[in-house]
Design an enzyme around this catalytic site. Structure first.
Site, mmCIF file in Angstrom:
data_model
loop_
_atom_site.group_PDB
_atom_site.id
_atom_site.type_symbol
_atom_site.label_atom_id
_atom_site.label_comp_id
_atom_site.label_asym_id
_atom_site.label_seq_id
_atom_site.Cartn_x
_atom_site.Cartn_y
_atom_site.Cartn_z
ATOM 1 C CB CYS A 194 -0.922 -0.013 1.222
ATOM 2 S SG CYS A 194 -1.944 1.465 1.330
ATOM 3 C CB CYS A 206 -0.605 2.587 3.992
ATOM 4 S SG CYS A 206 -2.084 1.908 3.265
ATOM 5 C CG ASP A 207 3.246 1.234 4.418
ATOM 6 O OD1 ASP A 207 2.747 1.748 5.432
ATOM 7 O OD2 ASP A 207 3.102 0.027 4.117
#
Ligand code: FAD
Ligand code: NAP
Length: 323
Positions: free
Chosen positions: A137, A140-141
């Site tokens: 992701c 997200c990261d």
């Protein structure tokens, strides 16, 4: 343990689950949505959404899902922060489900909207380096790789969007694809090709994720899918974006699935082989897999659920009258 009873039980809180809830609540079925580990579903891990109808400007995935949740609650849906770990579909309606919390959910109809989850390559180093350089992701990261070298693996919409997104953080993004032709939409391909921060690496697969001395990802071992030639690519972060698998573990042996694990429904409907059990969204759709189609099949599931309940309640009334 608490038992929650409803006329309409919905498992899953992506566009399919929330749309089924909106229609179900407005039809007086007082739905319960069990949200699962990812309230809002897959769109909560993306940024720009520009193909969901109704918005002139680009909207954000998490915002869209928050709106759907609020809309479903506003018309009378109960949201449960729980994950279903077991279902009992034997004997027909009512259907029972057990949550991770130990609570029991009982519904006269059941809508399965458990969607899909990221697929992994299944090669050495991938799971071991999860959170230490390997992720599924970018939204997200991606932030953790500010100014660093990153790679995205895959050639579909998700991979290309992830690569484009990562250019917000990194000037050195490599897109690794196993063929020399992308699967994504043309508009995304054009954006990718025009972006100087992204280098496509064609006909390559990752054979191994290798850690450095600090225990974090150091490089990828690659193999050419045409020549078989081996090579390495030094990266700080690698994002696996090779598609999603349907979340149907719960229903193994209880409902029929196709070879890829998608729930089988009567063509053109959300009806499973068990009367009163409906499936909507990515969990039953290996072809379209879009937010708008998931919402559409969620709506269809609610409309069919309403008809099923009307017939069920009619037959129960007739049985009582005949006694
Ligand atoms: P999902 O969104 O997958 O939701 C599944 C739900 O089920 C989740 O809430 C989860 O918590 C719940 N669940 C699962 N198991 C259980 C359980 N055991 N108990 C309780 N709940 C459970 N589509 C577009 O149209 N436009 C886009 O721009 C777009 N961008 C995307 C970007 C990314 C990175 C990804 C991954 C997908 C994107 N898609 C996009 C596809 C879109 O997100 C999906 O088609 C859509 O979310 C499917 O909706 P769904 O409701 O079927 O399932
Ligand atoms: P996808 O369309 O299935 O693409 C998966 C990609 O990963 C393909 O390019 C595939 O290669 C590659 N791949 C699969 N297994 C691999 C392996 N073992 N090793 C190496 N590469 C592998 O998945 P997705 O991109 O996640 O998209 C899923 C659905 O969500 C699609 O319907 C998509 O349209 C939708 N979605 C839409 C948007 C949007 O509308 N903006 C954004 C994201 C996702 P091949 O091409 O060789 O098969």
């Amino acid at each position: 343990m608490t038992t929650h009873t409803t006329r309409m039980l919905i498992i899953g809180s992506g566009p399919a689950g929330y749309s089924a809830a909106i229609y179900g609540a407005r039809a007086g079925m007082e739905p319960i949505v069990v949200q699962g580990l990812q309230p809002g579903g897959q769109l909560t891990i993306t940024t720009d959404v520009e193909n969901y109808p109704g918005f002139e400007d680009v909207i954000q995935g998490p915002w869209l899902m928050e709106q759907m949740q609020k809309q479903a609650e506003h018309v009378g849906t109960r949201m449960m922060w729980d994950t279903i770990v077991e279902v009992d579909l034997e004997g027909g309606s009512p259907f029972r489900a057990i949550g991770d919390s130990g609570d029991e959910y009982v519904g006269d109809v059941l809508v399965i909207a458990t969607g899909a989850q990221a697929k992994w390559l299944g090669v050495p180093g991938e799971q071991e380096l999860g959170g230490k350089g390997v992720s599924a992701c970018a939204t997200c990261d991606g932030f953790f790789y500010r100014g660093k070298k990153v790679a995205v693996i895959g050639g579909g919409n998700t991979a290309v969007e992830e690569a484009l997104y990562l250019t917000n953080h990194s000037d050195d993004v490599t897109l690794i694809h196993r063929r020399d032709e992308l699967r994504c939409e043309k508009i995304l391909e054009d954006r990718l090709m025009a972006n100087e921060k992204i280098t496509p690496l064609w006909n390559k697969t990752v054979e191994r994720f290798v850690a450095g001395e600090n225990g974090a990802l150091h490089h990828l071992e690659l193999v050419d899918t045409v020549t078989g030639e081996k090579s390495t690519l030094e990266v700080d972060g690698a994002f696996v974006a090779i598609g999603h698998a349907p979340s149907t573990e719960l229903f193994k042996g209880k409902l029929e699935t196709d070879a890829s694990g998608y729930l089988i429904v009567e063509p053109g409907t959300p009806k499973t082989a068990i009367p009163g059990v409906f499936a909507a969204g990515d969990v039953m759709d290996h072809t379209y897999r879009q937010a708008v189609t998931a919402a559409g099949t969620g709506c269809m599931a609610a409309l069919d659920a309403e008809r099923f309940l009307a017939e069920l309640e009619d037959s129960r009334r007739q049985a009582v009258a005949a006694e």
